[in-house]
Enzyme design. Structure first.
Site, mmCIF file in Angstrom:
data_model
loop_
_atom_site.group_PDB
_atom_site.id
_atom_site.type_symbol
_atom_site.label_atom_id
_atom_site.label_comp_id
_atom_site.label_asym_id
_atom_site.label_seq_id
_atom_site.Cartn_x
_atom_site.Cartn_y
_atom_site.Cartn_z
ATOM 1 N N ASP A 161 -11.729 0.347 -5.639
ATOM 2 C CA ASP A 161 -11.602 -1.067 -6.010
ATOM 3 C C ASP A 161 -12.596 -1.418 -7.116
ATOM 4 O OD1 ASP A 161 -9.727 -1.355 -4.003
ATOM 5 O OD2 ASP A 161 -11.181 -2.114 -2.546
ATOM 6 N N ASP A 190 -7.069 2.238 -6.800
ATOM 7 C CA ASP A 190 -6.595 1.338 -5.751
ATOM 8 C C ASP A 190 -6.498 -0.067 -6.320
ATOM 9 O OD1 ASP A 190 -5.663 0.483 -3.315
ATOM 10 O OD2 ASP A 190 -7.545 0.729 -2.255
ATOM 11 N N ASP A 194 -10.066 -6.930 -4.286
ATOM 12 C CA ASP A 194 -9.656 -6.859 -2.881
ATOM 13 C C ASP A 194 -10.617 -7.629 -1.984
ATOM 14 O OD1 ASP A 194 -7.580 -5.251 -3.630
ATOM 15 O OD2 ASP A 194 -8.087 -3.591 -2.300
ATOM 16 N N ARG A 243 1.053 -6.598 -5.899
ATOM 17 C CA ARG A 243 -0.170 -7.213 -5.370
ATOM 18 C C ARG A 243 -0.855 -8.093 -6.417
ATOM 19 N NH1 ARG A 243 -3.038 -2.579 -1.519
ATOM 20 N NH2 ARG A 243 -1.115 -1.947 -0.438
#
Length: 367
Positions: A161, A190, A194, A243
């Site tokens: 992340d 990734d 997040d 996302r």
């Protein structure tokens, strides 16, 4: 008004300077003057001020960032860390102290509070090195680039992340940053932004997220529903597969963002999540809003959005697009004041204001 306040603050700080940890006085560059302009949900729950009122130090390595955190009187002593140059694995080591809990190969903001990290001068780049917040409160991250953070391959950092928050994180403002990858999960990356395990009261503003398989998530699983109160405004999501973000539970507010080339899905509200989606511009994208990859429904309230060359898939058992004519299926109250730019002006406004090294410009409401 926010820009006027920031400029006045900048002038005052430039005249006075701030004391460093060594007792010297540093003139304050313009990039650190906008920390008073926090917006969105980060203004709630007591507000977000970062290191305001504390000492200011300069760091050109990750080790120096950790040393600044560890050199404080306590884990809550306010501090502003001005960062310039490239921060990478080669210059980021663990530093020990009673006011920090750091680690090599990641910028670790763990079990601490009242910190600002701001890029200055020629700019700050965190290269293949993520920024990790855990058990942290009242954090500002501003005017930096974080790129190519990997969870597999070499080197790895922060679980892949760019900025990751987890476990009891409160009041974070991330502003005027670039978060970038060079591919998706198969290439070792990734998420860019997040939040999980009880992270709340976060604002992401005037930032660019691009070239990633995953823009970011709120909640790591259908049972991680304790994350909430997130604002995303005046950001550009560009060339993101999915996302943008993925929401599991909680409440989020997206306004005046420019979504360009969302390749598979965009705002994925699921597992009871509630998204207020106002005056955004969606362009050259697919399935920009809905509940995807699950039958656990989420909800949305929409208004004033522009859908420019957006395609919608056929509904199925685990595919519930909001379009082709998105309608609200819930009502969401927003507790903070904000001004909506016209959706048609969003691409030009975001293009000139969002991202690092843009002088911390904000919208003046004009195209």
């Amino acid at each position: 008004m926010r820009r006027t306040v920031a400029l006045r603050l900048c002038a005052a700080l430039a005249m006075t300077g701030l004391a460093t940890a060594t007792g010297a006085v540093l003139p304050i560059p313009e990039a650190s003057a906008a920390t008073g302009g926090v917006t969105g949900y980060a203004t709630q729950n007591g507000g977000t001020t970062g290191g305001a009122g504390g000492q200011t130090v300069k760091a050109t390595t990750g080790t120096a960032i950790h040393a600044a955190l560890c050199g404080r009187a306590s884990a809550s002593t306010p501090i502003t860390i001005q960062v310039e140059g490239t921060i990478n694995h080669g210059n980021t080591t663990k530093v020990s102290g009673s006011s920090c809990n750091t680690a090599a190969g990641v910028i670790e903001l763990k079990a601490i509070s009242n910190v600002t990290i701001v890029g200055v001068g020629a700019g700050a780049v965190f290269d293949q090195l993520g920024i990790h917040l855990r058990d942290a409160r009242n954090i500002v991250i501003q005017n930096v680039t974080v790129r190519n953070v990997k969870k597999s391959g070499s080197p790895t950092s922060n679980g892949g992340d760019a900025i990751g928050m987890e476990r009891n994180v409160r009041n974070v403002w991330v502003d005027h940053v670039n978060l970038e990858a060079s591919g998706g999960e198969s290439a070792g990356y990734d998420g860019l932004f997040d939040m999980k395990d009880n992270t709340q009261y976060v604002t992401l503003s005037y930032s660019v997220l691009r070239n990633s398989g995953r823009g970011g998530l709120v909640g790591s699983s259908e049972s991680d529903l304790s994350n909430s109160y997130i604002t995303y405004h005046h950001n550009r999501y560009e060339n993101i597969d999915s996302r943008a973000p993925l929401l599991r539970g909680g409440t989020a507010h997206m306004y005046n963002n420019h979504y360009l080339r969302l390749n598979e899905s965009g705002i994925n509200s699921r597992a009871g999540a509630r998204a207020k989606v106002d005056n955004n511009y969606f362009e050259d994208s697919k399935d920009v809003l809905g509940t995807f990859y699950t039958d656990a429904a989420g909800y949305w309230q929409v208004g004033g959005n522009t859908f420019d060359n957006v395609t919608w898939s056929t509904p199925g058992s685990e595919n519930h697009p909001a379009g082709p004519n998105p309608q609200s299926n819930t009502t969401i109250g927003i507790p903070y004041s904000h001004t909506l730019d016209a959706a048609g002006c969003v691409p030009s406004i975001v293009n000139r204001t969002a991202g690092a090294n843009k002088g911390l410009q904000v919208s003046d409401g004009k195209c």
